[in-house]
Motif scaffolding. Structure first.
Motif, PDB file in Angstrom:
ATOM      1  N   GLN A   1      -3.063  -9.081  -3.126  1.00 27.47           N
ATOM      2  CA  GLN A   1      -2.679 -10.242  -2.328  1.00 27.47           C
ATOM      3  C   GLN A   1      -1.642 -11.102  -3.035  1.00 27.47           C
ATOM      4  OE1 GLN A   1      -6.658 -11.788  -1.629  1.00 27.47           O
ATOM      5  NE2 GLN A   1      -6.682 -11.007   0.468  1.00 27.47           N
ATOM      6  N   GLU A   2      -1.792 -11.288  -4.330  1.00 30.10           N
ATOM      7  CA  GLU A   2      -0.824 -12.089  -5.075  1.00 30.10           C
ATOM      8  C   GLU A   2       0.548 -11.425  -5.069  1.00 30.10           C
ATOM      9  OE1 GLU A   2       0.590 -15.344  -7.233  1.00 30.10           O
ATOM     10  OE2 GLU A   2      -1.345 -15.065  -6.235  1.00 30.10           O
ATOM     11  N   LEU A   3       0.576 -10.118  -5.278  1.00 31.82           N
ATOM     12  CA  LEU A   3       1.857  -9.394  -5.256  1.00 31.82           C
ATOM     13  C   LEU A   3       2.517  -9.447  -3.886  1.00 31.82           C
ATOM     14  CD1 LEU A   3       1.298  -6.182  -7.421  1.00 31.82           C
ATOM     15  CD2 LEU A   3       3.126  -7.861  -7.716  1.00 31.82           C
ATOM     16  N   LEU A   4       1.746  -9.193  -2.833  1.00 34.33           N
ATOM     17  CA  LEU A   4       2.331  -9.125  -1.494  1.00 34.33           C
ATOM     18  C   LEU A   4       2.746 -10.491  -0.971  1.00 34.33           C
ATOM     19  CD1 LEU A   4       0.113  -6.447   0.308  1.00 34.33           C
ATOM     20  CD2 LEU A   4       2.266  -6.158  -0.915  1.00 34.33           C
ATOM     21  N   GLN A   5       2.084 -11.543  -1.433  1.00 37.53           N
ATOM     22  CA  GLN A   5       2.506 -12.888  -1.043  1.00 37.53           C
ATOM     23  C   GLN A   5       3.848 -13.262  -1.659  1.00 37.53           C
ATOM     24  OE1 GLN A   5      -0.784 -15.350  -2.234  1.00 37.53           O
ATOM     25  NE2 GLN A   5      -2.114 -14.652  -0.556  1.00 37.53           N
ATOM     26  N   LYS A   6       4.127 -12.712  -2.839  1.00 35.48           N
ATOM     27  CA  LYS A   6       5.340 -13.088  -3.569  1.00 35.48           C
ATOM     28  C   LYS A   6       6.485 -12.085  -3.411  1.00 35.48           C
ATOM     29  CE  LYS A   6       3.509 -16.701  -5.794  1.00 35.48           C
ATOM     30  NZ  LYS A   6       2.136 -16.684  -5.309  1.00 35.48           N
ATOM     31  N   TYR A   7       6.152 -10.807  -3.201  1.00 38.24           N
ATOM     32  CA  TYR A   7       7.173  -9.770  -3.240  1.00 38.24           C
ATOM     33  C   TYR A   7       7.041  -8.783  -2.088  1.00 38.24           C
ATOM     34  CZ  TYR A   7       8.012 -11.128  -8.116  1.00 38.24           C
ATOM     35  OH  TYR A   7       8.311 -11.823  -9.260  1.00 38.24           O
ATOM     36  N   SER A   8       8.185  -8.197  -1.725  1.00 38.07           N
ATOM     37  CA  SER A   8       8.169  -6.961  -0.949  1.00 38.07           C
ATOM     38  C   SER A   8       8.288  -5.813  -1.954  1.00 38.07           C
ATOM     39  CB  SER A   8       9.322  -6.921   0.053  1.00 38.07           C
ATOM     40  OG  SER A   8      10.570  -6.942  -0.613  1.00 38.07           O
TER      41      SER A   8
ATOM     42  N   SER B   1      -2.223   3.877  -6.709  1.00 36.31           N
ATOM     43  CA  SER B   1      -2.220   4.668  -5.481  1.00 36.31           C
ATOM     44  C   SER B   1      -2.060   3.772  -4.255  1.00 36.31           C
ATOM     45  CB  SER B   1      -3.519   5.470  -5.367  1.00 36.31           C
ATOM     46  OG  SER B   1      -3.638   6.402  -6.422  1.00 36.31           O
ATOM     47  N   LEU B   2      -2.716   2.613  -4.271  1.00 33.94           N
ATOM     48  CA  LEU B   2      -2.630   1.694  -3.138  1.00 33.94           C
ATOM     49  C   LEU B   2      -1.212   1.156  -2.953  1.00 33.94           C
ATOM     50  CD1 LEU B   2      -3.942  -0.070  -0.929  1.00 33.94           C
ATOM     51  CD2 LEU B   2      -4.522  -1.721  -2.719  1.00 33.94           C
ATOM     52  N   LEU B   3      -0.586   0.722  -4.050  1.00 33.04           N
ATOM     53  CA  LEU B   3       0.744   0.114  -3.934  1.00 33.04           C
ATOM     54  C   LEU B   3       1.814   1.149  -3.630  1.00 33.04           C
ATOM     55  CD1 LEU B   3       0.327  -2.552  -6.723  1.00 33.04           C
ATOM     56  CD2 LEU B   3       0.668  -2.986  -4.289  1.00 33.04           C
ATOM     57  N   ILE B   4       1.599   2.395  -4.007  1.00 36.90           N
ATOM     58  CA  ILE B   4       2.519   3.457  -3.588  1.00 36.90           C
ATOM     59  C   ILE B   4       2.469   3.602  -2.068  1.00 36.90           C
ATOM     60  CG2 ILE B   4       2.890   5.963  -3.587  1.00 36.90           C
ATOM     61  CD1 ILE B   4       2.165   5.945  -6.552  1.00 36.90           C
TER      62      ILE B   4
ATOM     63  N   GLN C   1       5.653   1.443   3.319  1.00 38.48           N
ATOM     64  CA  GLN C   1       5.641   0.804   4.635  1.00 38.48           C
ATOM     65  C   GLN C   1       6.799  -0.171   4.777  1.00 38.48           C
ATOM     66  OE1 GLN C   1       1.911  -1.086   5.377  1.00 38.48           O
ATOM     67  NE2 GLN C   1       0.767   0.835   5.482  1.00 38.48           N
ATOM     68  N   GLN C   2       7.012  -0.614   5.990  1.00 41.38           N
ATOM     69  CA  GLN C   2       8.023  -1.633   6.248  1.00 41.38           C
ATOM     70  C   GLN C   2       7.590  -2.952   5.607  1.00 41.38           C
ATOM     71  OE1 GLN C   2      10.970  -1.081   7.818  1.00 41.38           O
ATOM     72  NE2 GLN C   2      10.349   1.078   7.901  1.00 41.38           N
ATOM     73  N   THR C   3       8.558  -3.719   5.138  1.00 40.67           N
ATOM     74  CA  THR C   3       8.239  -4.950   4.398  1.00 40.67           C
ATOM     75  C   THR C   3       7.491  -5.964   5.255  1.00 40.67           C
ATOM     76  OG1 THR C   3      10.448  -5.805   4.914  1.00 40.67           O
ATOM     77  CG2 THR C   3      10.159  -4.702   2.799  1.00 40.67           C
ATOM     78  N   GLU C   4       7.771  -6.010   6.584  1.00 37.87           N
ATOM     79  CA  GLU C   4       7.059  -6.973   7.414  1.00 37.87           C
ATOM     80  C   GLU C   4       5.580  -6.626   7.525  1.00 37.87           C
ATOM     81  OE1 GLU C   4       9.496  -4.245  10.203  1.00 37.87           O
ATOM     82  OE2 GLU C   4       9.762  -5.330   8.322  1.00 37.87           O
ATOM     83  N   ASP C   5       5.249  -5.334   7.472  1.00 37.69           N
ATOM     84  CA  ASP C   5       3.845  -4.928   7.467  1.00 37.69           C
ATOM     85  C   ASP C   5       3.162  -5.366   6.174  1.00 37.69           C
ATOM     86  OD1 ASP C   5       4.209  -3.721   9.920  1.00 37.69           O
ATOM     87  OD2 ASP C   5       4.682  -1.770   9.053  1.00 37.69           O
ATOM     88  N   GLN C   6       3.898  -5.322   5.084  1.00 33.91           N
ATOM     89  CA  GLN C   6       3.335  -5.710   3.799  1.00 33.91           C
ATOM     90  C   GLN C   6       2.961  -7.187   3.781  1.00 33.91           C
ATOM     91  OE1 GLN C   6       5.931  -4.697   0.565  1.00 33.91           O
ATOM     92  NE2 GLN C   6       6.311  -2.628   1.314  1.00 33.91           N
TER      93      GLN C   6
END
Length: 419
Positions: free
Chosen positions: A379-386, A257-260, A265-270
């Motif tokens: 955090q690991e996902l968002l640091q590596k991927y949009s 639910s969180l990652l959906i 959102q815009q990738t820069e926000d991520q």
């Protein structure tokens, strides 16, 4: 003192269980509208039951009401799990909690983090540069590996066949768990889900006994050092609980639910969210508010008592609906609007209006560990991927046995430049 609105109906003929299981959210919402009250009574599981969708009343039930109620799960799941912190009451529950608290103190949580981080980093690294991921399936696989590695000392890199066998057993065990509330009479036939679950339980307990002998550190060793009367049963039943499918499914529900929401959102926000603890915390709280992994919980009144002004007779069940309590407009303005900013500058009391992990003396003893796992994965996902949610997908949720999207939602992961 007020009488609870509604009617408990006649035994069997007046039972509303089927209506509830067809669509629990719709059933409770309609009853709230018909009774003009967020607290109402109906016959459920052929028992007079008070349903609670009022945030304040749920809070009272889980705190002050704990002295007058018992959990009421043992008749459904006790045989599959045995005595553990979830299915016991009174002094035994308190003793279990005191013993287990050592496993979730600050020093213990710090020691577990190395395993959590290693697994998350390895699994995220395996995703490659650009990929499409079935979100819930990926999260369930990841969270299962984390839980079995933490609580049994498994290493999926060296024991893939054993890991697969344990995963299959936990799945069979889970199917027995979710079959019990649907049919109050325990199945007799040897081919039933319930009987297969009992067989899986015995196999899992044998594996647990082996793993206790193999490990000299980490969680299996720590739990054996906890002081309790019937030490072997205490250790085995709690390792069975912690390695069951219950925990990874709850984690997977929240993460999906969180990652959906993040993927919309815009990738820069991520990218900023991976380093902004307050922003990530607000997102997590709002996801738990709108999409709790479990709809709620159940209690049974041990004696007559008063709950937030309502008279509750002895023997009545109480079903609190976290979904509806989290969308109580008297507590959360615009309750159906996803708005993480509502959690800006919140305090402990504000967070205490969420019941994903219970509250009061029976609140989840491992809540901080759950939070560490959730934040590490995101955090690991968002640091590596949009992350981008694919278009034209059904994002609506089903709510039983665990909340998750009805369809397998797919997301695109694109590796960030420079990595």
């Amino acid at each position: 003192m007020s009488k609870v609105p509604g009617s408990v109906g006649l035994p069997i003929l007046g039972d509303k269980s089927l209506d509830f299981y067809r669509n629990p959210v719709k059933f409770v919402t309609k009853q709230i509208e018909d009774n003009k009250s967020r607290v109402f009574c109906a016959r459920f599981l052929n028992t007079p039951t008070v349903f609670i969708g009022c945030n304040k009343t749920i809070k009272h039930l889980l705190t002050d009401g704990a002295d007058f109620t018992e959990l009421g799960y043992k008749q459904f799941m006790g045989e599959i799990f045995g005595d553990n912190i979830l299915f016991t009451d009174g002094e035994m529950a308190g003793a279990f909690r005191a013993s287990l608290s050592e496993l979730f103190c600050h020093d213990s949580l710090t020691s577990y983090q190395t395993t959590i981080s290693r697994i998350v980093q390895d699994r995220v690294h395996e995703l490659g540069c650009l990929c499409e991921v079935p979100l819930y399936s990926f999260m369930k696989s990841l969270c299962t590996e984390i839980c079995l590695s933490l609580f049994l000392g498994m290493d999926f890199r060296d024991a893939e066949d054993t890991a697969d066998r344990i995963v299959n057993l936990t799945t069979t065990h889970w199917h027995g768990i979710i079959s019990v509330p649907v049919s109050i009479k325990l199945p007799i036939g040897g081919g039933s889900s319930f009987c297969r679950a009992l067989e899986a339980k015995n196999h899992l307990l044998n594996i647990i006994k082996q793993k206790k002998l193999e490990n000299s550190s980490h969680f299996p060793d720590r739990i054996q050092q906890c002081s309790h009367g019937d030490q072997e049963k205490f250790v085995d039943n709690h390792l069975l609980l912690f390695t069951s499918a219950l925990v990874p499914k709850a984690l997977s529900s929240i993460l999906t639910s969180l990652l959906i929401q993040i993927g919309s959102q815009q990738t820069e926000d991520q990218a900023g969210m991976s380093e902004d603890e307050e922003q990530l915390e607000a997102m997590l709280l709002e996801v738990q508010r709108m999409f709790p992994p479990f709809l709620g919980g159940r209690r049974v009144a041990r004696e007559d008592f008063t709950l937030n002004g309502y008279h509750i007779p002895k023997g009545h069940a109480l079903v609190y609906m976290s979904y509806h309590g989290h969308r109580d407009p008297s507590i959360f303005p615009d309750p159906d609007q996803f708005d993480p900013s509502r959690w800006n500058n919140v305090n402990v009391e504000d967070k205490g209006r969420l019941f994903c992990f219970g509250a009061g003396p029976r609140g989840c003893v491992g809540q901080k560990l759950v939070g560490n796992i959730l934040k590490t994965v995101v955090q690991e996902l968002l640091q590596k991927y949009s992350i981008t949610v694919n278009e034209n997908q059904d994002l609506s949720h089903k709510w039983l046995p665990v909340s998750r999207p009805k369809a397998e939602v797919k997301v695109k992961l694109r590796k960030r430049s420079g990595l």
